[in-house]
Design a protein around this motif. Structure first.
Motif, PDB file in Angstrom:
ATOM      1  N   VAL A   1      -9.828   6.553  -6.444  1.00 37.29           N
ATOM      2  CA  VAL A   1     -10.758   6.363  -5.174  1.00 37.29           C
ATOM      3  C   VAL A   1     -11.232   4.966  -4.938  1.00 37.29           C
ATOM      4  CG1 VAL A   1     -12.815   7.613  -4.525  1.00 37.29           C
ATOM      5  CG2 VAL A   1     -11.224   9.002  -5.502  1.00 37.29           C
ATOM      6  N   LEU A   2     -11.600   4.489  -6.108  1.00 41.14           N
ATOM      7  CA  LEU A   2     -12.440   3.113  -5.976  1.00 41.14           C
ATOM      8  C   LEU A   2     -11.381   2.018  -5.534  1.00 41.14           C
ATOM      9  CD1 LEU A   2     -15.177   3.334  -8.724  1.00 41.14           C
ATOM     10  CD2 LEU A   2     -15.487   3.060  -6.616  1.00 41.14           C
ATOM     11  N   GLY A   3     -10.043   2.209  -6.156  1.00 44.16           N
ATOM     12  CA  GLY A   3      -8.902   1.352  -6.007  1.00 44.16           C
ATOM     13  C   GLY A   3      -8.371   1.193  -4.634  1.00 44.16           C
ATOM     14  N   ALA A   4      -8.304   2.551  -4.072  1.00 49.96           N
ATOM     15  CA  ALA A   4      -8.159   2.638  -2.598  1.00 49.96           C
ATOM     16  C   ALA A   4      -9.227   1.963  -1.829  1.00 49.96           C
ATOM     17  CB  ALA A   4      -7.901   4.086  -2.056  1.00 49.96           C
ATOM     18  N   LEU A   5     -10.628   2.174  -1.947  1.00 47.03           N
ATOM     19  CA  LEU A   5     -11.480   1.756  -1.247  1.00 47.03           C
ATOM     20  C   LEU A   5     -11.355   0.100  -1.280  1.00 47.03           C
ATOM     21  CD1 LEU A   5     -14.333   4.200  -1.811  1.00 47.03           C
ATOM     22  CD2 LEU A   5     -12.834   3.865   0.079  1.00 47.03           C
ATOM     23  N   GLU A   6     -11.198  -0.358  -2.416  1.00 49.06           N
ATOM     24  CA  GLU A   6     -11.126  -1.930  -2.787  1.00 49.06           C
ATOM     25  C   GLU A   6      -9.953  -2.496  -1.953  1.00 49.06           C
ATOM     26  OE1 GLU A   6     -12.295  -4.360  -6.658  1.00 49.06           O
ATOM     27  OE2 GLU A   6     -11.421  -2.716  -6.872  1.00 49.06           O
ATOM     28  N   ALA A   7      -8.857  -1.771  -2.197  1.00 47.32           N
ATOM     29  CA  ALA A   7      -7.647  -2.429  -1.375  1.00 47.32           C
ATOM     30  C   ALA A   7      -7.836  -2.360   0.184  1.00 47.32           C
ATOM     31  CB  ALA A   7      -6.662  -1.574  -1.666  1.00 47.32           C
ATOM     32  N   ALA A   8      -8.750  -1.353   0.760  1.00 46.98           N
ATOM     33  CA  ALA A   8      -8.967  -1.453   2.044  1.00 46.98           C
ATOM     34  C   ALA A   8     -10.155  -2.239   2.464  1.00 46.98           C
ATOM     35  CB  ALA A   8      -9.377  -0.167   2.541  1.00 46.98           C
ATOM     36  N   GLY A   9     -10.710  -2.994   1.661  1.00 46.81           N
ATOM     37  CA  GLY A   9     -11.904  -3.995   2.083  1.00 46.81           C
ATOM     38  C   GLY A   9     -13.142  -3.282   1.928  1.00 46.81           C
ATOM     39  N   ARG A  10     -13.375  -1.871   1.563  1.00 54.76           N
ATOM     40  CA  ARG A  10     -14.650  -1.203   1.790  1.00 54.76           C
ATOM     41  C   ARG A  10     -15.531  -1.473   0.689  1.00 54.76           C
ATOM     42  NH1 ARG A  10     -10.780   2.539   4.596  1.00 54.76           N
ATOM     43  NH2 ARG A  10     -11.489   2.524   6.658  1.00 54.76           N
ATOM     44  N   VAL A  11     -15.044  -1.642  -0.412  1.00 55.41           N
ATOM     45  CA  VAL A  11     -16.015  -1.785  -1.565  1.00 55.41           C
ATOM     46  C   VAL A  11     -15.474  -3.122  -2.449  1.00 55.41           C
ATOM     47  CG1 VAL A  11     -16.587   0.555  -1.976  1.00 55.41           C
ATOM     48  CG2 VAL A  11     -14.816  -0.327  -3.338  1.00 55.41           C
ATOM     49  N   SER A  12     -16.189  -3.908  -3.090  1.00 51.91           N
ATOM     50  CA  SER A  12     -15.880  -4.929  -3.883  1.00 51.91           C
ATOM     51  C   SER A  12     -16.550  -4.509  -5.212  1.00 51.91           C
ATOM     52  CB  SER A  12     -16.193  -6.047  -3.525  1.00 51.91           C
ATOM     53  OG  SER A  12     -17.552  -6.172  -3.396  1.00 51.91           O
ATOM     54  N   GLY A  13     -15.998  -5.175  -6.338  1.00 54.38           N
ATOM     55  CA  GLY A  13     -16.747  -4.974  -7.724  1.00 54.38           C
ATOM     56  C   GLY A  13     -16.710  -6.313  -8.281  1.00 54.38           C
ATOM     57  N   ALA A  14     -18.079  -6.366  -8.949  1.00 54.64           N
ATOM     58  CA  ALA A  14     -18.412  -7.631  -9.779  1.00 54.64           C
ATOM     59  C   ALA A  14     -18.989  -7.100 -11.298  1.00 54.64           C
ATOM     60  CB  ALA A  14     -19.499  -8.150  -8.962  1.00 54.64           C
ATOM     61  N   PRO A  15     -19.009  -8.020 -12.122  1.00 58.19           N
ATOM     62  CA  PRO A  15     -19.385  -7.771 -13.325  1.00 58.19           C
ATOM     63  C   PRO A  15     -20.899  -7.409 -13.343  1.00 58.19           C
ATOM     64  CG  PRO A  15     -18.377  -9.874 -13.563  1.00 58.19           C
ATOM     65  CD  PRO A  15     -18.276  -9.324 -11.933  1.00 58.19           C
ATOM     66  N   ASP A  16     -21.272  -6.044 -14.154  1.00 60.78           N
ATOM     67  CA  ASP A  16     -22.559  -5.660 -14.214  1.00 60.78           C
ATOM     68  C   ASP A  16     -23.275  -6.894 -15.030  1.00 60.78           C
ATOM     69  OD1 ASP A  16     -24.792  -4.424 -14.837  1.00 60.78           O
ATOM     70  OD2 ASP A  16     -24.097  -2.460 -15.213  1.00 60.78           O
ATOM     71  N   PRO A  17     -24.593  -7.358 -14.365  1.00 57.28           N
ATOM     72  CA  PRO A  17     -25.284  -8.396 -15.094  1.00 57.28           C
ATOM     73  C   PRO A  17     -25.969  -7.632 -16.412  1.00 57.28           C
ATOM     74  CG  PRO A  17     -26.173  -7.845 -12.734  1.00 57.28           C
ATOM     75  CD  PRO A  17     -25.063  -7.100 -13.078  1.00 57.28           C
ATOM     76  N   ALA A  18     -26.127  -6.306 -16.568  1.00 57.27           N
ATOM     77  CA  ALA A  18     -26.783  -5.719 -17.592  1.00 57.27           C
ATOM     78  C   ALA A  18     -25.642  -5.634 -18.731  1.00 57.27           C
ATOM     79  CB  ALA A  18     -27.364  -4.610 -17.417  1.00 57.27           C
ATOM     80  N   ASP A  19     -24.458  -5.550 -18.420  1.00 52.47           N
ATOM     81  CA  ASP A  19     -23.362  -5.316 -19.434  1.00 52.47           C
ATOM     82  C   ASP A  19     -21.994  -5.694 -18.822  1.00 52.47           C
ATOM     83  OD1 ASP A  19     -21.316  -4.185 -20.987  1.00 52.47           O
ATOM     84  OD2 ASP A  19     -21.957  -2.128 -21.009  1.00 52.47           O
ATOM     85  N   GLY A  20     -21.831  -6.910 -19.101  1.00 53.39           N
ATOM     86  CA  GLY A  20     -20.533  -7.588 -18.552  1.00 53.39           C
ATOM     87  C   GLY A  20     -19.125  -6.730 -18.850  1.00 53.39           C
TER      88      GLY A  20
END
Length: 140
Positions: free
Chosen positions: A66-85
């Protein structure tokens, strides 16, 4: 009119209105899971895949596509969690936030124009009274 018939008619009408409004936003083909994740990220802010899976009642392995499809479509992006890299925080992209805003404006504009074009001022007042009654159904 029997209450069960009223309930059936109201449910059918609300479904049709929802589809008409969705058509105005031109959001493309999203699965119900994708829509739910996007709404959750918009409402609650950035989240990890595992926290999204828990919130959606899914297995974490099911959330990845689900997240992969949303990321590929430019709707979501991921970044390292500052609390837990080791974790990734997913959030809506700025471009998608703009798209959401434009979609809502399009739906609002369509509904406003349709109310004005198809209903007299007196009928619009009747709809306003009906909306107040519907709010009582939803809000308790």
């Amino acid at each position: 009119m029997r209450t069960s018939v009223l309930a059936q008619d109201l449910r059918a009408l609300m479904g049709k209105l929802k589809r008409r409004l969705r058509d105005q936003a031109h959001v493309g083909d999203l699965t119900p899971s994708q829509v739910s994740v996007l709404l959750r990220l918009e409402k609650d802010g950035p989240a990890t895949a595992s926290s999204l899976a828990r919130a959606e009642g899914m297995r974490p392995q099911s959330m990845a596509p689900v997240l992969g499809a949303l990321e590929a479509a430019g709707r979501v992006s991921g970044a390292p969690d500052p609390a837990d890299g080791r974790q990734t925080l997913f959030s809506l992209t700025d471009a998608f936030r703009k798209s959401i805003k434009e979609g809502r404006a399009a739906r609002q504009d369509w509904l406003t124009r349709t109310l004005q074009a198809r209903l007299s001022p007196q009928e619009q007042d009747e709809v306003a009274r009906a909306v107040e009654l519907l709010k009582r159904l939803v809000d308790g």
